[in-house]
Design a protein around this motif. Structure first.
Motif, mmCIF file in Angstrom:
data_model
loop_
_atom_site.group_PDB
_atom_site.id
_atom_site.type_symbol
_atom_site.label_atom_id
_atom_site.label_comp_id
_atom_site.label_asym_id
_atom_site.label_seq_id
_atom_site.Cartn_x
_atom_site.Cartn_y
_atom_site.Cartn_z
ATOM 1 N N ILE A 98 0.814 -1.217 0.000
ATOM 2 C CA ILE A 98 0.000 0.000 0.000
ATOM 3 C C ILE A 98 0.848 1.268 0.000
ATOM 4 O O ILE A 98 0.320 2.373 -0.020
ATOM 5 C CB ILE A 98 -0.967 0.031 1.202
ATOM 6 C CG1 ILE A 98 -0.190 0.098 2.526
ATOM 7 C CG2 ILE A 98 -1.872 -1.173 1.196
ATOM 8 C CD1 ILE A 98 -1.093 0.213 3.743
ATOM 9 N N HIS A 99 2.163 1.091 0.021
ATOM 10 C CA HIS A 99 3.094 2.225 -0.057
ATOM 11 C C HIS A 99 2.805 3.296 0.996
ATOM 12 O O HIS A 99 2.915 4.489 0.743
ATOM 13 C CB HIS A 99 3.048 2.851 -1.450
ATOM 14 C CG HIS A 99 3.326 1.877 -2.551
ATOM 15 N ND1 HIS A 99 4.580 1.339 -2.761
ATOM 16 C CD2 HIS A 99 2.505 1.320 -3.481
ATOM 17 C CE1 HIS A 99 4.519 0.510 -3.801
ATOM 18 N NE2 HIS A 99 3.281 0.469 -4.241
ATOM 19 N N ALA A 100 2.409 2.843 2.189
ATOM 20 C CA ALA A 100 2.144 3.769 3.293
ATOM 21 C C ALA A 100 3.070 3.413 4.455
ATOM 22 O O ALA A 100 3.419 2.245 4.640
ATOM 23 C CB ALA A 100 0.687 3.667 3.747
ATOM 24 N N PRO A 101 3.498 4.411 5.224
ATOM 25 C CA PRO A 101 4.357 4.128 6.378
ATOM 26 C C PRO A 101 3.644 3.247 7.394
ATOM 27 O O PRO A 101 2.479 3.479 7.720
ATOM 28 C CB PRO A 101 4.631 5.520 6.952
ATOM 29 C CG PRO A 101 4.333 6.474 5.855
ATOM 30 C CD PRO A 101 3.232 5.847 5.061
ATOM 31 N N ILE A 102 4.334 2.240 7.886
ATOM 32 C CA ILE A 102 3.771 1.311 8.856
ATOM 33 C C ILE A 102 4.479 1.513 10.188
ATOM 34 O O ILE A 102 5.697 1.625 10.248
ATOM 35 C CB ILE A 102 3.948 -0.157 8.384
ATOM 36 C CG1 ILE A 102 3.381 -0.328 6.972
ATOM 37 C CG2 ILE A 102 3.270 -1.109 9.351
ATOM 38 C CD1 ILE A 102 1.912 -0.003 6.837
ATOM 39 N N SER A 103 3.700 1.533 11.258
ATOM 40 C CA SER A 103 4.258 1.777 12.575
ATOM 41 C C SER A 103 4.912 0.517 13.145
ATOM 42 O O SER A 103 4.256 -0.517 13.305
ATOM 43 C CB SER A 103 3.157 2.258 13.529
ATOM 44 O OG SER A 103 3.626 2.264 14.858
ATOM 45 N N THR A 104 6.199 0.622 13.463
ATOM 46 C CA THR A 104 6.890 -0.477 14.127
ATOM 47 C C THR A 104 6.287 -0.732 15.503
ATOM 48 O O THR A 104 6.122 -1.883 15.923
ATOM 49 C CB THR A 104 8.386 -0.148 14.281
ATOM 50 O OG1 THR A 104 8.928 0.204 13.017
ATOM 51 C CG2 THR A 104 9.151 -1.332 14.839
ATOM 52 N N SER A 105 5.950 0.348 16.214
ATOM 53 C CA SER A 105 5.368 0.213 17.554
ATOM 54 C C SER A 105 4.057 -0.561 17.509
ATOM 55 O O SER A 105 3.816 -1.465 18.320
ATOM 56 C CB SER A 105 5.130 1.597 18.161
ATOM 57 O OG SER A 105 6.324 2.316 18.280
ATOM 58 N N HIS A 106 3.185 -0.208 16.560
ATOM 59 C CA HIS A 106 1.889 -0.879 16.456
ATOM 60 C C HIS A 106 2.044 -2.354 16.132
ATOM 61 O O HIS A 106 1.398 -3.215 16.754
ATOM 62 C CB HIS A 106 1.043 -0.207 15.383
ATOM 63 C CG HIS A 106 0.511 1.139 15.766
ATOM 64 N ND1 HIS A 106 -0.514 1.764 15.098
ATOM 65 C CD2 HIS A 106 0.854 1.979 16.759
ATOM 66 C CE1 HIS A 106 -0.771 2.942 15.658
ATOM 67 N NE2 HIS A 106 0.056 3.083 16.664
ATOM 68 N N THR A 107 2.871 -2.646 15.123
ATOM 69 C CA THR A 107 2.982 -4.032 14.678
ATOM 70 C C THR A 107 3.644 -4.914 15.727
ATOM 71 O O THR A 107 3.214 -6.054 15.950
ATOM 72 C CB THR A 107 3.764 -4.112 13.356
ATOM 73 O OG1 THR A 107 5.013 -3.429 13.503
ATOM 74 C CG2 THR A 107 2.991 -3.473 12.227
ATOM 75 N N LEU A 108 4.683 -4.412 16.384
ATOM 76 C CA LEU A 108 5.366 -5.234 17.381
ATOM 77 C C LEU A 108 4.493 -5.454 18.613
ATOM 78 O O LEU A 108 4.398 -6.579 19.122
ATOM 79 C CB LEU A 108 6.691 -4.602 17.774
ATOM 80 C CG LEU A 108 7.581 -5.474 18.676
ATOM 81 C CD1 LEU A 108 7.955 -6.768 17.956
ATOM 82 C CD2 LEU A 108 8.845 -4.738 19.087
ATOM 83 N N ALA A 109 3.849 -4.397 19.098
ATOM 84 C CA ALA A 109 2.966 -4.553 20.261
ATOM 85 C C ALA A 109 1.817 -5.504 19.946
ATOM 86 O O ALA A 109 1.435 -6.338 20.783
ATOM 87 C CB ALA A 109 2.425 -3.189 20.696
#
Length: 337
Positions: free
Chosen positions: A277-288
């Motif tokens: 989707i070529h959008a920035p993904i949050s490392t914090s969101h995905t890891l938590a």
């Protein structure tokens, strides 16, 4: 844009890079620290080095143009609206950066993992409203909502499946603790590298937009790439210990297998969604979210739901909090000019 405002915006871009590393990048090794797969000092040093490597790699492979920077930050319409008044764009960038920094420091103080990208986009939406460009908020909302919904859901699902698979293999005694700890070290390194590649774009894009507004060519900002990458790594090395404790200890009692499942799912989601989707993904969101999924695989009672609710509430409040701060600051600037 005057030289003084340009210097201030670039300085804030460097501050964003440092605080991003301090706030987010240390999350990459929080599970490895919690499960004692790595010593804290070793884990943070590894994360800092790999964040630097990932950031430099991203700067080498990206086509860094003003158009790219404006589109990435959602500032295309704002740049057009302030074309005749570049100082106003500078003040808007300053308000957005300050609101993002304030939110990052506040959430760090309370030990809540949150997204720097979402904080920044909330600030952008607030600036648009202050400039009377409310119609542009829809695109910003899409940049926040789509990754917020897809990232955590996919991360929970993948981590759950990975943890169930590890539990099944573990029962056959083919997988020993040493193997899992080694694999967790590798996956933590992959998350750190991915974070550097993903998040260095934000401060770099801010610096490029400011330079373009000041009448400089994009090539003139290329030398800022290394200081920005170093700032991300330096922030990581300091370590956001409060957030590390939340992800690594407060949400669930992590085992090495859970840490491996959470980190592996985070890497797959960050890489997959960034490419899809070529959008920035949050490392914090995905890891938590991966930590929650790995805990669920062992049973709902292993999750500390009160902490999870606080984290999710922080995610929901992030764009609104920074949006209100940015809105207020830009309105004050406009009224004083």
């Amino acid at each position: 844009m005057s030289v003084g405002l340009l210097v201030l915006v670039v300085g804030l871009a460097l501050a964003l890079a440092y605080v991003n590393g301090f706030h987010d990048a240390s999350n990459a090794v929080s599970t490895a620290i919690a499960t004692r797969s790595l010593r804290e000092s070793t884990a943070l040093a590894m994360a800092a080095l790999l964040n630097l490597l990932g950031a430099l790699l991203a700067l080498l492979i990206l086509a860094l143009t003003t158009t790219w920077a404006l589109r990435l930050l959602g500032l295309t319409e704002m740049a057009a609206a302030t074309a005749g008044d570049p100082d106003l764009l500078a003040f808007a960038l300053i308000a957005i950066a300050l609101s993002t920094l304030a939110w990052e420091v506040g959430t760090w103080w309370y030990g809540m993992p949150s997204s720097t990208w979402h904080a920044f986009y909330g600030g952008v939406a607030g600036a648009y409203l202050a400039l009377g460009k409310g119609g542009s908020v829809d695109r910003i909302a899409a940049l926040v909502l789509i990754p917020t919904l897809l990232g955590p859901v996919l991360s929970v699902a993948l981590s759950y499946l990975a943890m169930r698979a590890l539990m099944a293999i573990g029962r056959t005694e083919r997988l020993r603790t040493g193997h899992i700890r080694f694999a967790q070290t590798v996956s933590a390194g992959a998350v750190a590298t991915g974070h550097g590649m993903n998040d260095v774009r934000l401060p770099m894009a801010v610096a490029m937009v400011a330079a373009a507004s000041a009448g400089l060519e994009p090539a003139s900002t290329m030398f800022l790439g290394v200081p920005i990458a170093v700032a991300v790594a330096a922030g990581t090395l300091m370590g956001g210990h409060r957030i590390i404790r939340t992800i690594g200890r407060r949400m669930t009692d992590l085992s090495a297998s859970q840490g491996l499942a959470a980190e592996s799912s985070a890497v797959l989601v960050i890489a997959g969604l960034a490419a899809g989707i070529h959008a920035p993904i949050s490392t914090s969101h995905t890891l938590a979210s991966g930590v929650v999924g790995a805990g669920l695989a062992r049973g709902p009672r292993h999750i500390k739901w009160n902490v999870v609710r606080s984290v999710v509430l922080t995610w929901l409040l992030t764009p609104f909090g920074t949006g209100l701060m940015s809105l207020a600051m830009v309105i004050v600037v406009i009224s004083l000019r």
